[in-house]
Design a protein around this motif. Structure first.
Motif, PDB file in Angstrom:
ATOM      1  N   GLU A  56      82.427 -42.155  65.329  1.00  0.00           N
ATOM      2  CA  GLU A  56      82.423 -42.284  63.769  1.00  0.00           C
ATOM      3  C   GLU A  56      82.622 -43.870  63.546  1.00  0.00           C
ATOM      4  O   GLU A  56      83.424 -44.512  64.201  1.00  0.00           O
ATOM      5  N   THR A  57      81.741 -44.242  62.858  1.00  0.00           N
ATOM      6  CA  THR A  57      81.467 -45.902  62.504  1.00  0.00           C
ATOM      7  C   THR A  57      81.001 -45.939  60.947  1.00  0.00           C
ATOM      8  O   THR A  57      80.997 -45.203  60.333  1.00  0.00           O
ATOM      9  N   GLY A  58      80.843 -47.106  60.843  1.00  0.00           N
ATOM     10  CA  GLY A  58      80.555 -47.375  59.429  1.00  0.00           C
ATOM     11  C   GLY A  58      81.331 -48.437  58.820  1.00  0.00           C
ATOM     12  O   GLY A  58      82.316 -49.129  59.325  1.00  0.00           O
ATOM     13  N   CYS A  59      80.982 -48.703  57.385  1.00  0.00           N
ATOM     14  CA  CYS A  59      81.963 -49.790  56.605  1.00  0.00           C
ATOM     15  C   CYS A  59      82.615 -49.342  55.554  1.00  0.00           C
ATOM     16  O   CYS A  59      83.267 -49.990  54.798  1.00  0.00           O
ATOM     17  N   ASN A  60      82.669 -48.036  55.095  1.00  0.00           N
ATOM     18  CA  ASN A  60      83.174 -47.207  53.945  1.00  0.00           C
ATOM     19  C   ASN A  60      83.787 -45.941  54.506  1.00  0.00           C
ATOM     20  O   ASN A  60      82.920 -45.169  54.812  1.00  0.00           O
ATOM     21  N   PRO A  61      85.045 -45.938  54.655  1.00  0.00           N
ATOM     22  CA  PRO A  61      85.751 -44.792  55.148  1.00  0.00           C
ATOM     23  C   PRO A  61      85.325 -43.425  54.295  1.00  0.00           C
ATOM     24  O   PRO A  61      85.528 -42.092  54.774  1.00  0.00           O
ATOM     25  N   ASP A  62      85.086 -43.552  53.105  1.00  0.00           N
ATOM     26  CA  ASP A  62      84.431 -42.432  52.234  1.00  0.00           C
ATOM     27  C   ASP A  62      83.215 -41.800  52.342  1.00  0.00           C
ATOM     28  O   ASP A  62      82.727 -40.782  52.129  1.00  0.00           O
ATOM     29  N   TYR A  63      82.512 -42.741  53.145  1.00  0.00           N
ATOM     30  CA  TYR A  63      80.842 -42.521  53.554  1.00  0.00           C
ATOM     31  C   TYR A  63      80.670 -42.725  55.130  1.00  0.00           C
ATOM     32  O   TYR A  63      79.987 -43.855  55.242  1.00  0.00           O
ATOM     33  N   PRO A  64      81.403 -42.100  55.811  1.00  0.00           N
ATOM     34  CA  PRO A  64      81.367 -42.413  57.356  1.00  0.00           C
ATOM     35  C   PRO A  64      80.027 -42.161  57.935  1.00  0.00           C
ATOM     36  O   PRO A  64      79.384 -41.202  57.339  1.00  0.00           O
ATOM     37  N   CYS A  65      79.646 -42.683  59.150  1.00  0.00           N
ATOM     38  CA  CYS A  65      78.324 -42.440  59.725  1.00  0.00           C
ATOM     39  C   CYS A  65      79.063 -41.765  61.033  1.00  0.00           C
ATOM     40  O   CYS A  65      79.865 -42.173  61.641  1.00  0.00           O
ATOM     41  N   VAL A  66      77.952 -40.935  61.808  1.00  0.00           N
ATOM     42  CA  VAL A  66      78.321 -40.394  63.245  1.00  0.00           C
ATOM     43  C   VAL A  66      77.205 -40.684  63.969  1.00  0.00           C
ATOM     44  O   VAL A  66      76.172 -40.508  63.593  1.00  0.00           O
ATOM     45  N   VAL A  67      77.429 -41.439  65.141  1.00  0.00           N
ATOM     46  CA  VAL A  67      76.303 -41.706  66.136  1.00  0.00           C
ATOM     47  C   VAL A  67      76.895 -40.930  67.361  1.00  0.00           C
ATOM     48  O   VAL A  67      77.859 -40.856  67.861  1.00  0.00           O
ATOM     49  N   ALA A  68      75.776 -40.378  68.196  1.00  0.00           N
ATOM     50  CA  ALA A  68      75.837 -39.759  69.372  1.00  0.00           C
ATOM     51  C   ALA A  68      74.535 -39.930  70.230  1.00  0.00           C
ATOM     52  O   ALA A  68      73.339 -40.322  69.665  1.00  0.00           O
ATOM     53  N   GLY A  69      74.671 -39.475  71.377  1.00  0.00           N
ATOM     54  CA  GLY A  69      73.335 -39.613  72.142  1.00  0.00           C
ATOM     55  C   GLY A  69      73.301 -38.807  73.539  1.00  0.00           C
ATOM     56  O   GLY A  69      74.338 -38.471  73.935  1.00  0.00           O
ATOM     57  N   TYR A  70      71.912 -38.494  73.988  1.00  0.00           N
ATOM     58  CA  TYR A  70      71.998 -37.825  75.166  1.00  0.00           C
ATOM     59  C   TYR A  70      70.676 -38.643  75.876  1.00  0.00           C
ATOM     60  O   TYR A  70      69.826 -38.787  75.404  1.00  0.00           O
ATOM     61  N   GLY A  71      70.658 -38.668  77.417  1.00  0.00           N
ATOM     62  CA  GLY A  71      69.808 -39.304  78.075  1.00  0.00           C
ATOM     63  C   GLY A  71      70.041 -40.528  79.095  1.00  0.00           C
ATOM     64  O   GLY A  71      71.327 -40.831  79.185  1.00  0.00           O
ATOM     65  N   THR A  72      69.164 -41.201  79.439  1.00  0.00           N
ATOM     66  CA  THR A  72      69.286 -42.218  80.239  1.00  0.00           C
ATOM     67  C   THR A  72      68.611 -43.648  79.503  1.00  0.00           C
ATOM     68  O   THR A  72      67.962 -43.281  78.354  1.00  0.00           O
ATOM     69  N   ASP A  73      69.045 -44.662  80.011  1.00  0.00           N
ATOM     70  CA  ASP A  73      68.603 -46.056  79.310  1.00  0.00           C
ATOM     71  C   ASP A  73      67.018 -46.204  79.931  1.00  0.00           C
ATOM     72  O   ASP A  73      66.405 -47.088  79.187  1.00  0.00           O
ATOM     73  N   MET A  74      66.433 -45.498  80.657  1.00  0.00           N
ATOM     74  CA  MET A  74      65.238 -45.570  81.118  1.00  0.00           C
ATOM     75  C   MET A  74      64.126 -44.700  80.346  1.00  0.00           C
ATOM     76  O   MET A  74      64.437 -43.735  80.160  1.00  0.00           O
ATOM     77  N   GLY A  75      62.911 -45.385  79.970  1.00  0.00           N
ATOM     78  CA  GLY A  75      62.170 -44.286  79.410  1.00  0.00           C
ATOM     79  C   GLY A  75      62.080 -44.534  77.767  1.00  0.00           C
ATOM     80  O   GLY A  75      62.499 -45.434  77.049  1.00  0.00           O
ATOM     81  N   PHE A  76      61.792 -43.397  76.970  1.00  0.00           N
ATOM     82  CA  PHE A  76      61.263 -43.605  75.631  1.00  0.00           C
ATOM     83  C   PHE A  76      62.825 -43.271  74.803  1.00  0.00           C
ATOM     84  O   PHE A  76      63.373 -42.504  75.171  1.00  0.00           O
ATOM     85  N   SER A  77      62.689 -43.989  73.965  1.00  0.00           N
ATOM     86  CA  SER A  77      64.043 -43.981  72.960  1.00  0.00           C
ATOM     87  C   SER A  77      63.909 -43.611  71.654  1.00  0.00           C
ATOM     88  O   SER A  77      63.208 -44.059  70.832  1.00  0.00           O
ATOM     89  N   LEU A  78      64.233 -42.450  71.413  1.00  0.00           N
ATOM     90  CA  LEU A  78      64.015 -41.768  70.165  1.00  0.00           C
ATOM     91  C   LEU A  78      65.272 -41.720  69.206  1.00  0.00           C
ATOM     92  O   LEU A  78      66.442 -40.881  69.758  1.00  0.00           O
TER      93      LEU A  78
END
Length: 417
Positions: A56-78
């Protein structure tokens, strides 16, 4: 698992996907009048249950963002992006059903946010959990951006993520905003707010025709000419002519309004707010109007400024001035970018019809990724009737099909056969 098996998995587990949409709808996340905490907690719990690491990240605790991911550093990044806030439900008496029921009928899911855009969010969450849960080896990675501030402009959401490095080294982005199953959005108009201010001289209202200067009447003379801005036409390259023509035809066909295609390649205006006067029995000495101005590709602030000077001259009034609050330039992705072709090919295969890459007249968080030079599309299930209005719904079949398209396109971009 193969691409075919992954797409079939979506079909076999369609009830789980539809339930996920319904669960999201039942969580009130109105913006700006509500809280985003509950819906963000739900997303985080979903990711945790799926075994996907998140932050969970962001600059306003009332409007948080969630970032996540899956995969490897090699290849296409979507990057796949979705917002979980919704516009307020408004007057509940205008709804034919409880806007937060998430009711599932034989053909639809009902409620605020079904089309804009919790069905799209459910689709990308389901797709990510499928790849991660089955440990599908990707030639690249999927990066999830869930935000809770799109409906109020995005300064605490996607805008903040892009300004703080979360869009770096991405090859493409999917924003799962509503488009219907007929089109892939590849470009949007820019916009600015025009504020026109009129100054007059106050006097007793009983002398209004003889004494004082009525600022409201002065401003009305200017507003009667504001439509001259809509004569400004966009500037499109030769390469953009085909998607432009397709976009204009699609706009007229889907809205059944002859001539609506002009909204794609011309400036459009809406006088949205007027404030003036103090009392009915006083000649008003001040009035202002706020005009929403949308800019097609290629139109800049200077062209707007020049036309506004002409409007003031034609109006023939003194004591009127204006200011421009620039919001964004028009933005677009090439209609043959890899992400566009991947979604077009798989959508047409699954739907059995042509799906058109097109420009649209509204805007979304796609602009923030395009500003970073990331080829970005918008594609998601929707029923346009009810979006930002009453009785919002989405078709169950469209939700399932969209999720299949997400999975199939990701397979192609990540080299899964």
């Amino acid at each position: 698992m193969t691409k075919k098996e992954l797409v079939q998995y979506v079909e076999d587990h369609r009830d789980e996907l539809i339930t996920l949409v319904s669960q999201l709808i039942q969580i009130k996340s109105e913006n700006p009048i509500g809280t985003q905490r509950d819906v963000v907690d739900f997303v985080e719990a979903f990711l945790k249950d799926a075994g996907i690491e998140y932050k969970e990240t962001g600059c306003n605790p009332d409007y948080p963002c969630v970032v996540a991911g899956y995969g490897t550093d090699m290849g296409f990044s979507l990057i796949i992006n979705g917002h979980v806030d919704v516009v307020p439900a408004g007057d509940l008496s205008q709804w034919d059903f409880n806007p937060f029921s998430g009711e599932i009928t034989d053909t639809q899911i009902l409620g605020r946010g079904t089309s804009d855009m919790k069905a799209g969010v459910a689709g990308v969450l389901f797709a990510l959990s499928l790849f991660a849960g089955k440990q599908v080896p990707l030639h690249g990675n999927i990066r999830l951006h869930i935000v809770s501030d799109e409906e109020s402009g995005g300064q605490f959401g996607t805008q903040w993520l892009c300004a703080n490095g979360y869009g770096e080294h991405a090859d493409a982005c999917l924003v799962a905003e509503p488009t219907s199953m007929n089109t892939i959005e590849i470009g949007q108009k820019g916009g600015l707010l025009l504020k026109i201010k009129s100054y007059g001289k106050s006097a007793h209202g009983s002398l209004g025709d003889f004494k004082g200067e009525n600022a409201i009447l002065k401003l009305s003379k200017v507003l009667s000419h504001v439509s001259l801005l809509s004569k400004i036409e966009g500037h499109f390259s030769e390469r953009q002519i085909k998607p432009l023509m397709d976009s204009k035809l699609l706009a007229e066909r889907e809205n059944h309004i002859p001539g609506l295609g002009r909204v794609i390649d011309h400036v459009s205006t809406n006088v949205g707010l007027i404030q003036g006067g103090t009392r009915h029995n006083m000649v008003p000495d001040y009035c202002e109007a706020t005009v929403d101005v949308r800019l097609p590709i290629g139109v800049n602030k200077e062209e707007i400024d020049e036309t506004l000077k002409q409007i003031l001259e034609i109006s023939g009034v003194e004591g009127v001035e204006y200011e421009l609050q620039y919001k964004s330039d028009a933005n677009f992705t090439d209609h043959e970018a890899p992400i566009v072709l991947a979604f077009k090919e798989n959508a047409e295969h699954l739907l059995g019809k042509e799906v058109i890459p097109a420009y649209q007249w509204a805007s979304s968080d796609a602009r923030d990724y395009r500003k970073l030079g990331i080829p970005t599309i918008q594609f998601g299930p929707s029923n346009t009737v009810g979006i930002h209005s009453y009785n919002e719904t989405v078709q169950i079949e469209d939700v399932v099909t969209a999720a299949k398209i997400y999975v199939a396109a990701i397979c192609d971009l990540m080299e899964i056969k």
